[in-house]
Scaffold this motif. Structure first.
Motif, PDB file in Angstrom:
ATOM      1  N   ARG A  80       0.944  -1.219  -0.102  1.00  0.00           N
ATOM      2  CA  ARG A  80       0.097   0.080  -0.025  1.00  0.00           C
ATOM      3  C   ARG A  80       0.883   1.111   0.176  1.00  0.00           C
ATOM      4  O   ARG A  80       1.643   1.416   0.908  1.00  0.00           O
ATOM      5  CB  ARG A  80      -1.023   0.036   1.224  1.00  0.00           C
ATOM      6  CG  ARG A  80      -1.915   1.110   1.206  1.00  0.00           C
ATOM      7  CD  ARG A  80      -3.081   1.037   2.468  1.00  0.00           C
ATOM      8  NE  ARG A  80      -2.137   0.843   3.836  1.00  0.00           N
ATOM      9  CZ  ARG A  80      -1.513   1.936   4.484  1.00  0.00           C
ATOM     10  NH1 ARG A  80      -1.715   3.142   3.818  1.00  0.00           N
ATOM     11  NH2 ARG A  80      -1.075   1.833   5.524  1.00  0.00           N
ATOM     12  N   VAL A  81       0.681   2.283  -0.910  1.00  0.00           N
ATOM     13  CA  VAL A  81       1.313   3.260  -1.101  1.00  0.00           C
ATOM     14  C   VAL A  81       0.836   4.568  -0.144  1.00  0.00           C
ATOM     15  O   VAL A  81      -0.558   4.474  -0.231  1.00  0.00           O
ATOM     16  CB  VAL A  81       1.506   3.832  -2.474  1.00  0.00           C
ATOM     17  CG1 VAL A  81       2.142   5.124  -2.772  1.00  0.00           C
ATOM     18  CG2 VAL A  81       1.923   2.676  -3.576  1.00  0.00           C
ATOM     19  N   SER A  82       1.658   5.255   0.737  1.00  0.00           N
ATOM     20  CA  SER A  82       1.278   6.320   1.515  1.00  0.00           C
ATOM     21  C   SER A  82       2.099   7.457   1.211  1.00  0.00           C
ATOM     22  O   SER A  82       3.341   7.214   0.841  1.00  0.00           O
ATOM     23  CB  SER A  82       0.947   5.980   2.864  1.00  0.00           C
ATOM     24  OG  SER A  82       2.174   5.719   3.301  1.00  0.00           O
ATOM     25  N   VAL A  83       1.673   8.632   1.610  1.00  0.00           N
ATOM     26  CA  VAL A  83       2.795   9.866   1.452  1.00  0.00           C
ATOM     27  C   VAL A  83       3.185  10.433   2.792  1.00  0.00           C
ATOM     28  O   VAL A  83       2.128  10.273   3.682  1.00  0.00           O
ATOM     29  CB  VAL A  83       2.015  11.068   0.540  1.00  0.00           C
ATOM     30  CG1 VAL A  83       2.851  12.262   0.696  1.00  0.00           C
ATOM     31  CG2 VAL A  83       1.322  10.544  -0.734  1.00  0.00           C
ATOM     32  N   LEU A  84       4.402  10.377   3.037  1.00  0.00           N
ATOM     33  CA  LEU A  84       4.695  11.022   4.231  1.00  0.00           C
ATOM     34  C   LEU A  84       4.597  12.520   4.311  1.00  0.00           C
ATOM     35  O   LEU A  84       4.395  13.050   3.226  1.00  0.00           O
ATOM     36  CB  LEU A  84       6.549  10.614   4.275  1.00  0.00           C
ATOM     37  CG  LEU A  84       6.754   9.072   4.388  1.00  0.00           C
ATOM     38  CD1 LEU A  84       8.203   8.813   4.067  1.00  0.00           C
ATOM     39  CD2 LEU A  84       6.246   8.508   5.752  1.00  0.00           C
ATOM     40  N   PRO A  85       4.696  13.083   5.347  1.00  0.00           N
ATOM     41  CA  PRO A  85       4.568  14.579   5.604  1.00  0.00           C
ATOM     42  C   PRO A  85       5.589  15.428   4.766  1.00  0.00           C
ATOM     43  O   PRO A  85       5.098  16.343   4.172  1.00  0.00           O
ATOM     44  CB  PRO A  85       4.946  14.806   7.051  1.00  0.00           C
ATOM     45  CG  PRO A  85       4.496  13.430   7.801  1.00  0.00           C
ATOM     46  CD  PRO A  85       4.998  12.348   6.839  1.00  0.00           C
ATOM     47  N   ASP A  86       6.675  14.872   4.479  1.00  0.00           N
ATOM     48  CA  ASP A  86       7.728  15.669   3.672  1.00  0.00           C
ATOM     49  C   ASP A  86       7.404  15.428   2.102  1.00  0.00           C
ATOM     50  O   ASP A  86       8.358  15.706   1.412  1.00  0.00           O
ATOM     51  CB  ASP A  86       9.063  15.704   3.937  1.00  0.00           C
ATOM     52  CG  ASP A  86       9.434  13.990   3.774  1.00  0.00           C
ATOM     53  OD1 ASP A  86       8.702  13.160   3.541  1.00  0.00           O
ATOM     54  OD2 ASP A  86      10.748  13.658   4.275  1.00  0.00           O
ATOM     55  N   GLY A  87       6.380  14.544   1.620  1.00  0.00           N
ATOM     56  CA  GLY A  87       6.153  14.247   0.325  1.00  0.00           C
ATOM     57  C   GLY A  87       6.665  13.209  -0.098  1.00  0.00           C
ATOM     58  O   GLY A  87       6.424  12.855  -1.489  1.00  0.00           O
ATOM     59  N   ARG A  88       7.445  12.550   0.585  1.00  0.00           N
ATOM     60  CA  ARG A  88       8.153  11.153   0.078  1.00  0.00           C
ATOM     61  C   ARG A  88       7.128  10.135   0.058  1.00  0.00           C
ATOM     62  O   ARG A  88       6.399  10.093   0.940  1.00  0.00           O
ATOM     63  CB  ARG A  88       9.513  10.771   0.755  1.00  0.00           C
ATOM     64  CG  ARG A  88      10.472  11.746   0.630  1.00  0.00           C
ATOM     65  CD  ARG A  88      11.974  11.480   1.361  1.00  0.00           C
ATOM     66  NE  ARG A  88      11.643  11.354   2.933  1.00  0.00           N
ATOM     67  CZ  ARG A  88      11.728  10.125   3.745  1.00  0.00           C
ATOM     68  NH1 ARG A  88      12.380   9.212   3.350  1.00  0.00           N
ATOM     69  NH2 ARG A  88      11.388  10.410   5.108  1.00  0.00           N
ATOM     70  N   LEU A  89       7.218   9.159  -0.591  1.00  0.00           N
ATOM     71  CA  LEU A  89       6.452   7.790  -0.578  1.00  0.00           C
ATOM     72  C   LEU A  89       6.910   6.643   0.306  1.00  0.00           C
ATOM     73  O   LEU A  89       8.152   6.580   0.694  1.00  0.00           O
ATOM     74  CB  LEU A  89       6.259   7.468  -1.845  1.00  0.00           C
ATOM     75  CG  LEU A  89       5.698   8.446  -2.978  1.00  0.00           C
ATOM     76  CD1 LEU A  89       5.637   7.589  -4.202  1.00  0.00           C
ATOM     77  CD2 LEU A  89       4.490   8.995  -2.529  1.00  0.00           C
ATOM     78  N   ARG A  90       6.044   5.995   0.989  1.00  0.00           N
ATOM     79  CA  ARG A  90       6.136   4.908   1.837  1.00  0.00           C
ATOM     80  C   ARG A  90       5.326   3.579   1.384  1.00  0.00           C
ATOM     81  O   ARG A  90       4.056   3.982   1.108  1.00  0.00           O
ATOM     82  CB  ARG A  90       5.921   5.175   3.263  1.00  0.00           C
ATOM     83  CG  ARG A  90       5.901   4.044   4.227  1.00  0.00           C
ATOM     84  CD  ARG A  90       5.428   4.416   5.461  1.00  0.00           C
ATOM     85  NE  ARG A  90       6.357   5.143   6.226  1.00  0.00           N
ATOM     86  CZ  ARG A  90       6.355   5.698   7.330  1.00  0.00           C
ATOM     87  NH1 ARG A  90       5.340   5.734   8.136  1.00  0.00           N
ATOM     88  NH2 ARG A  90       7.239   6.234   8.005  1.00  0.00           N
TER      89      ARG A  90
END
Length: 114
Positions: A80-90
């Motif tokens: 599952r792709v999510s977005v970190l607060p700094d805009g990078r992906l996790r």
């Protein structure tokens, strides 16, 4: 529209229990028209490849790898792709070996630009 994975590089945030991907493993992802693929290497993995599909924030792929000790392994992963607060992906991964016993979860994060 979902952020593309194309050209993004990722690494594990921790060593995967029962797995072989670690903090020294680097993934380079590619994406086009719902298809995803990547190359990876580092740590105990000499060379790895994955190929699959993306539907929204869900990735479904198979992976195969050659370890530094000469063993090959293969498996299946759903992420599952999510977005970190700094805009990078996790990527939150749930994986299972298909070539041997074992399964687990792991998290990889996009490396900072630079």
């Amino acid at each position: 529209m979902a952020l593309t994975l194309d050209g993004r590089r990722f690494t594990a945030v921790a060593e995967a229990v029962a797995g072989e991907v670690g903090t020294e493993t680097v993934f380079t992802y590619h994406e086009r028209d719902g298809e995803v693929w990547a190359e990876y290497a580092g740590g105990s993995i000499r060379r790895g490849r994955l190929v699959g599909t993306r539907d929204g924030d869900r990735l479904d792929f198979r992976y195969v790898q050659l370890n530094v000790d000469g063993r090959t392994s293969a498996g299946h992963c759903v992420s599952r792709v999510s977005v970190l607060p700094d805009g990078r992906l996790r990527l939150h991964e749930t994986w299972e070996w298909e070539s041997r016993p074992g399964s687990g979860t792991s998290v990889i994060e996009e490396l900072p630009a630079g």
